[in-house]
Write a protein that holds these residues in place. Structure first.
Motif, PDB file in Angstrom:
ATOM      1  N   ARG A   1       0.823  -1.211   0.000  1.00 13.93           N
ATOM      2  CA  ARG A   1       0.000   0.000   0.000  1.00 13.93           C
ATOM      3  C   ARG A   1       0.854   1.257   0.000  1.00 13.93           C
ATOM      4  NH1 ARG A   1      -5.146   1.273   0.607  1.00 13.93           N
ATOM      5  NH2 ARG A   1      -5.703  -0.913   0.766  1.00 13.93           N
TER       6      ARG A   1
ATOM      7  N   GLU B   1      -9.548   1.059 -10.516  1.00  9.44           N
ATOM      8  CA  GLU B   1      -9.808  -0.321 -10.947  1.00  9.44           C
ATOM      9  C   GLU B   1      -9.409  -1.323  -9.863  1.00  9.44           C
ATOM     10  OE1 GLU B   1      -7.636  -0.580 -14.563  1.00  9.44           O
ATOM     11  OE2 GLU B   1      -8.933   0.841 -15.621  1.00  9.44           O
ATOM     12  N   THR B   2      -8.307  -1.054  -9.164  1.00  9.29           N
ATOM     13  CA  THR B   2      -7.868  -1.950  -8.083  1.00  9.29           C
ATOM     14  C   THR B   2      -8.908  -2.017  -6.978  1.00  9.29           C
ATOM     15  OG1 THR B   2      -5.537  -1.451  -8.540  1.00  9.29           O
ATOM     16  CG2 THR B   2      -6.057  -2.401  -6.394  1.00  9.29           C
ATOM     17  N   ALA B   3      -9.498  -0.873  -6.641  1.00  8.93           N
ATOM     18  CA  ALA B   3     -10.525  -0.836  -5.596  1.00  8.93           C
ATOM     19  C   ALA B   3     -11.782  -1.584  -6.040  1.00  8.93           C
ATOM     20  CB  ALA B   3     -10.858   0.608  -5.241  1.00  8.93           C
TER      21      ALA B   3
ATOM     22  N   PHE C   1     -11.941  -3.991  -8.304  1.00 13.09           N
ATOM     23  CA  PHE C   1     -11.639  -5.413  -8.476  1.00 13.09           C
ATOM     24  C   PHE C   1     -11.964  -6.208  -7.211  1.00 13.09           C
ATOM     25  CE2 PHE C   1      -8.620  -8.982  -8.258  1.00 13.09           C
ATOM     26  CZ  PHE C   1      -8.985  -9.663  -9.398  1.00 13.09           C
ATOM     27  N   GLN C   2     -11.788  -5.572  -6.050  1.00 14.72           N
ATOM     28  CA  GLN C   2     -12.056  -6.238  -4.775  1.00 14.72           C
ATOM     29  C   GLN C   2     -13.549  -6.329  -4.473  1.00 14.72           C
ATOM     30  OE1 GLN C   2      -9.772  -4.000  -1.932  1.00 14.72           O
ATOM     31  NE2 GLN C   2      -7.814  -4.436  -2.933  1.00 14.72           N
ATOM     32  N   ILE C   3     -14.354  -5.606  -5.256  1.00 10.74           N
ATOM     33  CA  ILE C   3     -15.800  -5.593  -5.015  1.00 10.74           C
ATOM     34  C   ILE C   3     -16.536  -6.552  -5.944  1.00 10.74           C
ATOM     35  CG2 ILE C   3     -17.873  -4.129  -4.986  1.00 10.74           C
ATOM     36  CD1 ILE C   3     -16.026  -1.749  -4.429  1.00 10.74           C
ATOM     37  N   ASN C   4     -16.309  -6.382  -7.259  1.00 12.62           N
ATOM     38  CA  ASN C   4     -17.058  -7.176  -8.232  1.00 12.62           C
ATOM     39  C   ASN C   4     -16.255  -7.329  -9.517  1.00 12.62           C
ATOM     40  OD1 ASN C   4     -19.054  -7.511 -10.581  1.00 12.62           O
ATOM     41  ND2 ASN C   4     -20.378  -7.891  -8.804  1.00 12.62           N
ATOM     42  N   LEU C   5     -16.071  -8.572  -9.984  1.00  7.59           N
ATOM     43  CA  LEU C   5     -15.240  -8.828 -11.155  1.00  7.59           C
ATOM     44  C   LEU C   5     -15.900  -8.307 -12.431  1.00  7.59           C
ATOM     45  CD1 LEU C   5     -12.695 -10.066 -12.353  1.00  7.59           C
ATOM     46  CD2 LEU C   5     -13.908 -12.268 -12.489  1.00  7.59           C
TER      47      LEU C   5
ATOM     48  N   TYR D   1     -15.634  -4.656 -12.544  1.00  6.64           N
ATOM     49  CA  TYR D   1     -14.230  -4.325 -12.823  1.00  6.64           C
ATOM     50  C   TYR D   1     -13.955  -4.356 -14.323  1.00  6.64           C
ATOM     51  CZ  TYR D   1      -9.233  -5.314 -13.409  1.00  6.64           C
ATOM     52  OH  TYR D   1      -7.935  -5.299 -13.840  1.00  6.64           O
TER      53      TYR D   1
END
Length: 299
Positions: A165, A235-237, A239-243, A246
């Motif tokens: 991070r 996009e990184t944020a 990606f952790q939610i929904n593919l 994303y």
């Protein structure tokens, strides 16, 4: 199927923009007055930079779609020029804005400050400034990973060089610093040209307002280019939610903040500029539309 359709649509757009850029580059080299004039030299730099970014980013997009992996060492080799030329375009746009500022606000010194030699020196400075973010990111990457990582196979993308991070924070800080400096330059030039435009009269007033519109277009193009620098963090944020979200956001960002700003360069100087547009009509295959009496100065 949906992703494949999006990929094919992107290919059509990329081919169209690359063909337009190639026509403009050929036109630039056909007429001596273009490659001996500072603003056209800088314009050619943006065209070459945009064409390279469009081609390489499209290749990576296709490889990513087919889940093609490569050694991280090879990905680093690809990343270096991509990272460099991602910044070359916005930095060059800033230099072009300063050139318009000098031409309108300091016309007596324009020939001295914006000579061909100054333009060539500016290209070296632009590439030097554009290489700083790449050097920062890769220096942190090399200091943080083990040597055996370079031989591992992964899908090549521009965000695989950020593991921690705090690395993300440093990268974002560098990007924001560039954004701030370029934004201040654009605003300063806009205010200076606007003052001259209000005070001028006749042909000078027309030229000043045209320069002002050019600066506004540069500002809009620069904004899109700089938003592109923030896209990996967004996009990184996501990606952790929904593919699925994303993938949709990634395609939207690519078209809006990668393709779109690179089609504005031909508009700003390729089509809006009277001399360049005249030469373009003369040299490209449909040049017979150009009236000979209007093109007598062209070789």
């Amino acid at each position: 199927i949906y992703d494949l359709i999006l990929i094919l649509e992107v290919q059509v757009l990329v081919v169209i923009f690359l063909c337009i850029n190639m026509l403009l580059i050929v036109t630039f080299f056909k007429k001596e007055s273009f490659y001996t004039t500072a603003r056209y030299i800088l314009f050619a730099v943006t065209l070459l930079s945009d064409s390279f970014i469009l081609f390489m980013s499209d290749i990576l997009l296709i490889l990513s779609y087919f889940r093609f992996t490569m050694q991280i060492g090879l990905c680093i080799v690809i990343y270096i020029p991509l990272s460099l030329y991602t910044f070359v375009t916005p930095v060059t746009l800033t230099a072009m804005t300063l050139e318009r500022y000098v031409a309108i606000c300091m016309p007596l010194r324009h020939g001295e400050l914006c000579s061909t030699r100054s333009a060539l020196n500016s290209i070296l400075i632009i590439h030097g400034l554009s290489s700083v973010p790449c050097i920062v990111v890769l220096s942190i990457f090399f200091a943080s990973v083990s040597h055996n990582l370079y031989t591992q196979y992964r899908i090549c993308s521009m965000d695989i060089f950020v593991f921690l991070r705090w690395q993300d924070h440093i990268k974002l800080a560098v990007y924001q610093c560039y954004f701030l400096i370029m934004s201040v330059t654009i605003i300063f030039s806009y205010i200076g040209i606007m003052k001259v435009a209000k005070a001028a009269s006749g042909e000078n007033k027309k030229s000043s307002w045209k320069g002002l519109r050019t600066v506004i277009l540069h500002a809009f193009q620069l904004l899109l280019c700089l938003i592109q620098l923030w896209c990996p963090f967004i996009e990184t944020a996501i990606f952790q939610i929904n593919l699925m979200l994303y993938n949709n956001v990634r395609f939207f960002n690519y078209i809006t903040f990668n393709l779109a700003p690179r089609c504005l360069s031909p508009l700003i100087y390729g089509l809006r500029d009277e001399h360049f547009f005249l030469a373009l009509k003369y040299y490209v295959p449909f040049g017979y539309y150009c009236v000979k009496t209007m093109c007598h100065d062209l070789p």
